[in-house]
Structures are given as structure tokens and as C-alpha cells.
Design a protein around this motif. Structure first.
Motif, PDB file in Angstrom:
ATOM      1  N   ARG A  39       0.842  -1.205   0.000  1.00 52.93           N
ATOM      2  CA  ARG A  39       0.000   0.000   0.000  1.00 52.93           C
ATOM      3  C   ARG A  39       0.879   1.258   0.000  1.00 52.93           C
ATOM      4  O   ARG A  39       0.571   2.250  -0.658  1.00 52.93           O
ATOM      5  CB  ARG A  39      -0.921   0.017   1.223  1.00 52.93           C
ATOM      6  CG  ARG A  39      -2.025  -1.022   1.239  1.00 52.93           C
ATOM      7  CD  ARG A  39      -2.947  -0.905   0.030  1.00 52.93           C
ATOM      8  NE  ARG A  39      -2.461  -1.699  -1.097  1.00 52.93           N
ATOM      9  CZ  ARG A  39      -2.904  -1.602  -2.327  1.00 52.93           C
ATOM     10  NH1 ARG A  39      -3.833  -0.724  -2.625  1.00 52.93           N
ATOM     11  NH2 ARG A  39      -2.405  -2.355  -3.301  1.00 52.93           N
ATOM     12  N   TYR A  40       1.978   1.199   0.737  1.00 50.72           N
ATOM     13  CA  TYR A  40       2.902   2.345   0.760  1.00 50.72           C
ATOM     14  C   TYR A  40       3.495   2.578  -0.624  1.00 50.72           C
ATOM     15  O   TYR A  40       3.552   3.715  -1.117  1.00 50.72           O
ATOM     16  CB  TYR A  40       4.015   2.101   1.771  1.00 50.72           C
ATOM     17  CG  TYR A  40       5.119   3.131   1.711  1.00 50.72           C
ATOM     18  CD1 TYR A  40       4.969   4.382   2.312  1.00 50.72           C
ATOM     19  CD2 TYR A  40       6.307   2.860   1.030  1.00 50.72           C
ATOM     20  CE1 TYR A  40       5.963   5.341   2.236  1.00 50.72           C
ATOM     21  CE2 TYR A  40       7.315   3.814   0.949  1.00 50.72           C
ATOM     22  CZ  TYR A  40       7.141   5.047   1.561  1.00 50.72           C
ATOM     23  OH  TYR A  40       8.130   5.986   1.475  1.00 50.72           O
ATOM     24  N   LEU A  41       3.922   1.499  -1.277  1.00 53.80           N
ATOM     25  CA  LEU A  41       4.520   1.630  -2.603  1.00 53.80           C
ATOM     26  C   LEU A  41       3.501   2.143  -3.622  1.00 53.80           C
ATOM     27  O   LEU A  41       3.837   2.942  -4.501  1.00 53.80           O
ATOM     28  CB  LEU A  41       5.087   0.280  -3.058  1.00 53.80           C
ATOM     29  CG  LEU A  41       6.284  -0.241  -2.253  1.00 53.80           C
ATOM     30  CD1 LEU A  41       6.663  -1.637  -2.716  1.00 53.80           C
ATOM     31  CD2 LEU A  41       7.473   0.715  -2.385  1.00 53.80           C
ATOM     32  N   ALA A  42       2.253   1.703  -3.496  1.00 52.90           N
ATOM     33  CA  ALA A  42       1.218   2.156  -4.420  1.00 52.90           C
ATOM     34  C   ALA A  42       0.939   3.645  -4.230  1.00 52.90           C
ATOM     35  O   ALA A  42       0.802   4.395  -5.202  1.00 52.90           O
ATOM     36  CB  ALA A  42      -0.056   1.339  -4.222  1.00 52.90           C
ATOM     37  N   ASN A  43       0.841   4.082  -2.995  1.00 52.07           N
ATOM     38  CA  ASN A  43       0.560   5.491  -2.727  1.00 52.07           C
ATOM     39  C   ASN A  43       1.767   6.379  -3.034  1.00 52.07           C
ATOM     40  O   ASN A  43       1.607   7.568  -3.333  1.00 52.07           O
ATOM     41  CB  ASN A  43       0.140   5.688  -1.271  1.00 52.07           C
ATOM     42  CG  ASN A  43      -1.248   5.130  -0.999  1.00 52.07           C
ATOM     43  OD1 ASN A  43      -2.136   5.278  -1.826  1.00 52.07           O
ATOM     44  ND2 ASN A  43      -1.422   4.480   0.141  1.00 52.07           N
ATOM     45  N   LYS A  44       2.955   5.807  -2.987  1.00 52.98           N
ATOM     46  CA  LYS A  44       4.161   6.573  -3.277  1.00 52.98           C
ATOM     47  C   LYS A  44       4.178   7.039  -4.726  1.00 52.98           C
ATOM     48  O   LYS A  44       4.780   8.059  -5.058  1.00 52.98           O
ATOM     49  CB  LYS A  44       5.392   5.717  -2.977  1.00 52.98           C
ATOM     50  CG  LYS A  44       6.704   6.464  -3.022  1.00 52.98           C
ATOM     51  CD  LYS A  44       7.857   5.548  -2.645  1.00 52.98           C
ATOM     52  CE  LYS A  44       9.189   6.302  -2.686  1.00 52.98           C
ATOM     53  NZ  LYS A  44      10.331   5.404  -2.330  1.00 52.98           N
ATOM     54  N   SER A  45       3.510   6.280  -5.581  1.00 46.14           N
ATOM     55  CA  SER A  45       3.514   6.610  -7.002  1.00 46.14           C
ATOM     56  C   SER A  45       2.419   7.599  -7.383  1.00 46.14           C
ATOM     57  O   SER A  45       2.274   7.940  -8.556  1.00 46.14           O
ATOM     58  CB  SER A  45       3.343   5.328  -7.836  1.00 46.14           C
ATOM     59  OG  SER A  45       2.081   4.725  -7.577  1.00 46.14           O
TER      60      SER A  45
END
Length: 232
Positions: free
Chosen positions: A45-51
């Protein structure tokens, strides 16, 4: 009961209270050999929101308008207040507009603010003309014009204006919007009989519905699970 011969039988997994008799252990999230779903975790979820990226002005309105045009020379400008002309055309929606703008930190004044001219009964482009709640909006740094054939269309235009606003720095970018609803019924249900909600929550839900141009509230007050009406 077997409909073929009318004989009766007990389904095995209904003849026990022990779940282990008919539930297999949960060992994997993969349901089939072709399942590519990735369960949510803090890491992915962190990686998805980072983008995530800041969307352009034309993509900021929800639902996405029928047509938006942003000039290459479009400017961004800051507003703190607006002055509405033709606000009487909003009829009973006028108070709701002022209240929503106030909650977003935008003052409505008779003069001195960013001018927004509301015109009821103007002509619309052929591909949106004749559709209830359709509107055209032209946002310029010197003023904004909204034209519609009904009060709901003017209201929708104002909600799109608010949608364009960057609440972090109260700026908005010049754009032309031509819009019509894709669906005449755009509803949301609050099932207060089963899941009670406070008055404040209901009113906040109505505000959000207005910003998203939803036009029907299905308010379930009574059913076999509950009764939320006081009987004197």
C-alpha cells in the motif's frame, strides 16, 4: 428435499457445529492457478501510494466532465472569496452553495471577490443541449461564467468550480468545462435502520454527495431489522 424423487436428506455440513468438518485450513490467498491478486499489506500500500501524482486541473473534477479544454497559456490564480451574480437562479440551492463554500474557507460577498456569473437559460453546445443538469463553465482569472438551462445545472457547475480548487493554497487554474450527467439517477443509500448514523454524519454525507453531484439520497429509516422513527 430432492425434487426428482421427493426424498429427503441432510446436507453433511449442516449437520454439525464443528467447522473443521467442512472448512479447510486457510493457507494461501491464491484462489486459482490464474489468481494474480495481491492482498493489501502495509508495504505494497505504501509503494502504491508513493507513485501518486498531483492531477492536472482538467482531471480534478469528479465525476470526470464530458469535455474539458485547458489552454496552453492557462494561468493559475488564488482566490479567498467569490461574488455571485445571478445567484437567485439557484432557487432553493442558493443557501447550500454558500454553506459549502464557507466550509471550504471561501467567503461569498456581494462585491470584491472573484466574480462568478450564473446564467439560467443560455444556449449549450449541441452534444450536451437538452440534457437536464448540463452546464458550461469558463474559468478565467478575471471571472468565471456558468451557463445552464436549469438550477441543478448551475449548481453542478459551481461544484465543478469547487472541485478545481486546490485547497492547499486556494489556487485554481483557468479551464473551460462542458458537462452533462451520464446518469439521471445518481444515488447513495444511508441504511439508518440497520446501522444508525448521527445527524452530523448524515449532514456531512449530504455535503459530500453535493460535491460529487449525486442527486438522490435513499434514506432507509425502517425495515424488519430496526425502526428509527420516534413514535409519540
Amino acid at each position: 428435499v430432492d425434487e426428482r424423487d421427493k426424498s429427503s436428506a441432510v446436507i453433511p455440513n449442516t449437520d454439525t457445529e464443528n467447522l473443521r468438518d467442512f472448512v479447510v485450513p486457510y493457507t494461501s490467498t491464491v484462489r486459482t492457478t490464474n489468481d494474480v491478486n495481491k492482498p493489501a499489506s502495509t508495504e505494497n500500500r505504501y509503494l502504491a501510494n508513493k507513485s501518486l501524482r498531483v492531477v492536472s486541473a482538467s482531471d480534478r473534477i469528479v465525476p470526470k466532465p464530458f469535455r474539458t479544454v485547458v489552454s496552453p497559456n492557462a494561468q493559475s490564480f488564488r482566490i479567498s472569496s467569490v461574488s455571485l451574480s445571478g445567484a437567485d437562479s439557484l432557487s432553493q440551492l442558493q443557501d447550500g452553495v454558500s454553506e459549502l463554500m464557507s466550509k471550504l474557507g471561501i467567503e461569498t460577498t456581494d462585491y470584491g471577490g472573484h466574480p462568478i456569473a450564473l446564467t439560467l437559460g443560455g444556449s449549450l453546445p449541441g452534444d450536451i443541449a437538452g440534457v437536464d443538469e448540463a452546464y458550461i463553465m469558463d474559468v478565467k482569472s478575471i471571472g468565471t461564467t456558468i451557463i445552464a438551462t436549469d438550477a441543478a445545472g448551475l449548481f453542478n457547475g459551481l461544484m465543478s468550480f469547487l472541485g478545481l480548487l486546490d485547497v492547499n493554497d486556494m489556487t485554481i487554474k483557468e479551464v473551460t468545462v462542458q458537462d452533462k450527467p451520464r446518469f439521471p439517477y445518481r444515488g447513495h443509500q444511508i441504511d439508518a435502520a440497520r446501522n444508525f448514523r448521527s445527524k452530523e454524519t448524515v449532514l456531512k454525507t449530504l455535503d459530500v454527495m453535493a460535491l460529487y453531484k449525486m442527486n438522490v439520497l435513499h434514506f432507509a429509516l425502517t425495515n424488519d431489522e430496526g425502526w428509527r422513527l420516534e413514535i409519540p
